[in-house]
Structures are given as structure tokens and as C-alpha cells.
Enzyme design. Structure first.
Site, PDB file in Angstrom:
ATOM      1  N   ASN A   8       0.941  -1.022  -0.167  1.00 40.87           N
ATOM      2  CA  ASN A   8       0.059   0.260   0.190  1.00 40.87           C
ATOM      3  C   ASN A   8       1.084   1.427   0.359  1.00 40.87           C
ATOM      4  OD1 ASN A   8      -1.980   1.867   0.757  1.00 40.87           O
ATOM      5  ND2 ASN A   8      -2.419   0.992   2.942  1.00 40.87           N
ATOM      6  N   LYS A  10      -0.152   4.575  -0.996  1.00 40.12           N
ATOM      7  CA  LYS A  10      -0.735   5.147   0.567  1.00 40.12           C
ATOM      8  C   LYS A  10      -0.359   7.241  -0.466  1.00 40.12           C
ATOM      9  CE  LYS A  10       0.020   3.629   4.402  1.00 40.12           C
ATOM     10  NZ  LYS A  10      -0.253   3.249   6.087  1.00 40.12           N
ATOM     11  N   HIS A  97      -9.666   0.729   4.533  1.00 41.10           N
ATOM     12  CA  HIS A  97      -8.745   0.729   4.817  1.00 41.10           C
ATOM     13  C   HIS A  97      -8.573   1.138   6.327  1.00 41.10           C
ATOM     14  CE1 HIS A  97      -4.529   2.088   6.290  1.00 41.10           C
ATOM     15  NE2 HIS A  97      -3.824   0.972   5.922  1.00 41.10           N
ATOM     16  N   GLU A  99      -7.143   4.054   7.449  1.00 39.09           N
ATOM     17  CA  GLU A  99      -6.886   5.717   7.090  1.00 39.09           C
ATOM     18  C   GLU A  99      -7.814   6.375   7.154  1.00 39.09           C
ATOM     19  OE1 GLU A  99      -3.027   5.665   5.189  1.00 39.09           O
ATOM     20  OE2 GLU A  99      -2.460   4.499   7.287  1.00 39.09           O
ATOM     21  N   GLU A 169      -5.406  -6.405  10.147  1.00 45.67           N
ATOM     22  CA  GLU A 169      -4.935  -5.411  10.331  1.00 45.67           C
ATOM     23  C   GLU A 169      -5.554  -4.316  12.056  1.00 45.67           C
ATOM     24  OE1 GLU A 169      -2.472  -3.156   6.560  1.00 45.67           O
ATOM     25  OE2 GLU A 169      -4.343  -2.382   7.249  1.00 45.67           O
ATOM     26  N   GLY A 175       1.128   2.271  10.658  1.00 45.37           N
ATOM     27  CA  GLY A 175       2.249   2.681  11.142  1.00 45.37           C
ATOM     28  C   GLY A 175       2.801   3.060  12.551  1.00 45.37           C
ATOM     29  N   SER A 215       3.017  -2.773  10.556  1.00 38.45           N
ATOM     30  CA  SER A 215       4.096  -2.960  10.922  1.00 38.45           C
ATOM     31  C   SER A 215       5.105  -3.759  10.355  1.00 38.45           C
ATOM     32  CB  SER A 215       4.397  -2.293  12.220  1.00 38.45           C
ATOM     33  OG  SER A 215       4.260  -0.991  12.567  1.00 38.45           O
ATOM     34  N   GLY A 236       2.759  -1.816   4.522  1.00 39.00           N
ATOM     35  CA  GLY A 236       2.636   0.318   4.319  1.00 39.00           C
ATOM     36  C   GLY A 236       4.376   1.088   4.170  1.00 39.00           C
TER      37      GLY A 236
END
Ligand code: PEP
Length: 255
Positions: A8, A10, A97, A99, A169, A175, A215, A236
Site C-alpha cells: 500500500n 499510500k 483501510h 486511514e 490490520e 504506521g 508494521s 505500508g
């Protein structure tokens, strides 16, 4: 069974030069590597989807979108539809997701509509679920995940369910540098398999791909993916470093 290694990217790769350097580097890293048990999927910003597809001459990876809108076309300023990305050769799309849930108020209802739209045009949705730290500390992990799955996949018919990929996740691991133990991940994997077995039957549950995300690094790929028996990873930060991303794939591929 083929493992999925999803990157991903982003809102990164800002310039065309950055994008091109990234693609060259991925291709260089993949070259000569025997990744026979896994499929790489790269999910760039929608602006770069077309380049990722056209610059992927040797089909070293599949391409996924990071988001789509739930209608195919119409007056929805600023949106990109599942149908549009499908038409240029995209195969996957990340939906729900954390986010997007946090910054764009995406509810389980929105997730449900986007998943249906993706499936209707033949994309494989990668549906993200996971608890916040507070929810985990309050013993609500099972309840949160059950609710997200039941609501987000409420309209998916049995004929299409195995096209859905689930990414577990934990919100607190995305993150950050905090990660769950292998046992904690395995507990969620078992829970998800049980939900699918109860809803769609055991043969379907066995086929469903369940990824871990949060992570993931080469150094933790064994603990976070192989040991808990996951079907791959959603990566990520480390996916922005082609050498590290491919290293993660090699570790999982060789397991
Ligand atoms: C993600 O955003 O899906 C993710 C897993 O990020 P990171 O690997 O950076 O934690």
C-alpha cells in the site's frame, strides 16, 4: 496456496520521476527471483495506476487501487469508480483501510457498498478489518471484527465471497512499531475462518485468503505472517523500499 504480498503505497511517489525510479527499482529487485508461491500486488495512488500497468511489461506484479467509489459513473466530483480502474487493468482494491475509516468517515455501510461495486465489476476487494488499541484493551477485538465482517460483507453472495481478501490490520499496529504476537494474530485468523465457515460453509472458509497488515518488515515477516498461518501481508511503509518489499516476499515465499 499462493500467498499475497500487497504494498500500500499510500499518498507517496509525488513526482513522475519518483514513480519511474520506484518502478525500475521494483523490477530490478524482482528480476531473477523465483517467487513461485506468492503474488506481488502494488497499490499506488490512483493517478499512477495507468503507469504501473503499462510499465509492468513482464507482469511482475498485479496492480491494486487504494480506494474506489461505489457508483460506476455519474455526478460524483472527484471520485474514481471500480469500473474505471477495472477497465485499465487493475485487479485489486483496498477497501475500508483504517486511514479511510478514520480520516474520511468510512462506515461499514460505505465499505459494504464499495465491496459490492468492486465485486460487480470483477475486482478483488482487500477488505481491511481491525480493532483500535482501546477496543483491544477493553476485550472488544472479537466483537469489533465480527461486526465489521458481518456489516461490510452483508451483501456478498456465496458465489463471489472467495474473491474477497481479508486483511487483519490492528489499527494500533498500522504506521507504528507496535505489533501483535503470533498467537494474537492466529486468534483473529481462527475467528475469521469461523465466521466464514458459519456463514458460507467450511470449503469456502478454507479458500478465503486472510492477510496480516501493520508494521510488517523483513525481520518480522515470520512472526506476523508465517507463524500465525496467514495467507500473506499488507505492507505500508516497507513497500516504499523495493528491496525490503521484495525481501518480505522472498521470506514468505520460501516458508
Ligand atoms: C497499512 O497502512 O496498511 C500498513 C500496514 O502500514 P505499515 O506497514 O506502515 O504499518
Amino acid at each position: 496456496m499462493n500467498k499475497l504480498i500487497v504494498g500500500n503505497l499510500k499518498m507517496n511517489l509525488i513526482t513522475a520521476a519518483e514513480r519511474d525510479r520506484y518502478l525500475e527499482s521494483v523490477k530490478k529487485e524482482v528480476k531473477g527471483k523465483e517467487l513461485t508461491n506468492c503474488e506481488l500486488v502494488l497499490c499506488p495512488p490512483s493517478l499512477h495506476l495507468q503507469s504501473f500497468i503499462s510499465e509492468n511489461e513482464n507482469k511482475e506484479f498485479a496492480v491494486g487501487a487504494q480506494n474506489v467509489f461505489w457508483e460506476d459513473r455519474g455526478s460524483f466530483t472527484g471520485e474514481v469508480s471500480a469500473l474505471m480502474v477495472k477497465n485499465i487493468g487493475v485487479e485489486y482494491v483496498i477497501i475500508g483501510h483504517s486511514e479511510r475509516r478514520r480520516y474520511f468517515n468510512e462506515t461499514d455501510d460505505v465499505v459494504r457498498m464499495k465491496i459490492n461495486s468492486a465485486l460487480n465489476v470483477g475486482l478483488s476487494p482487500i477488505c481491511c478489518v481491525g480493532e483500535t488499541l482501546e477496543e483491544r484493551q477493553n476485550g472488544k477485538t472479537t466483537e469489533v471484527i465480527m461486526n465489521q465482517i458481518h456489516a461490510g460483507l452483508a451483501d456478498v453472495p456465496v458465489s463471489k465471497i472467495t474473491s474477497v481478501v481479508i486483511a487483519y490490520e490492528p489499527v494500533w499496529a498500522v504506521g507504528s512499531d507496535a505489533v501483535p504476537t503470533s498467537d494474537e494474530i492466529m486468534e483473529v485468523r481462527i475467528l475469521l475462518k469461523k465466521i466464514f465457515a458459519d456463514t458460507f460453509g467450511l470449503p469456502v472458509a478454507e479458500k478465503m485468503k486472510i492477510l496480516y497488515g501493520g508494521s510488517v518488515k523483513a525481520a518480522t515477516a515470520k512472526q506476523l505472517c508465517i507463524d500465525p498461518g496467514m495467507d500473506g501481508v499488507l505492507v505500508g511503509r516497507e513497500s516504499l523500499i523495493p528491496m525490503e518489499f521484495v525481501k518480505i516476499a522472498e521470506i514468505i515465499d520460501n516458508a
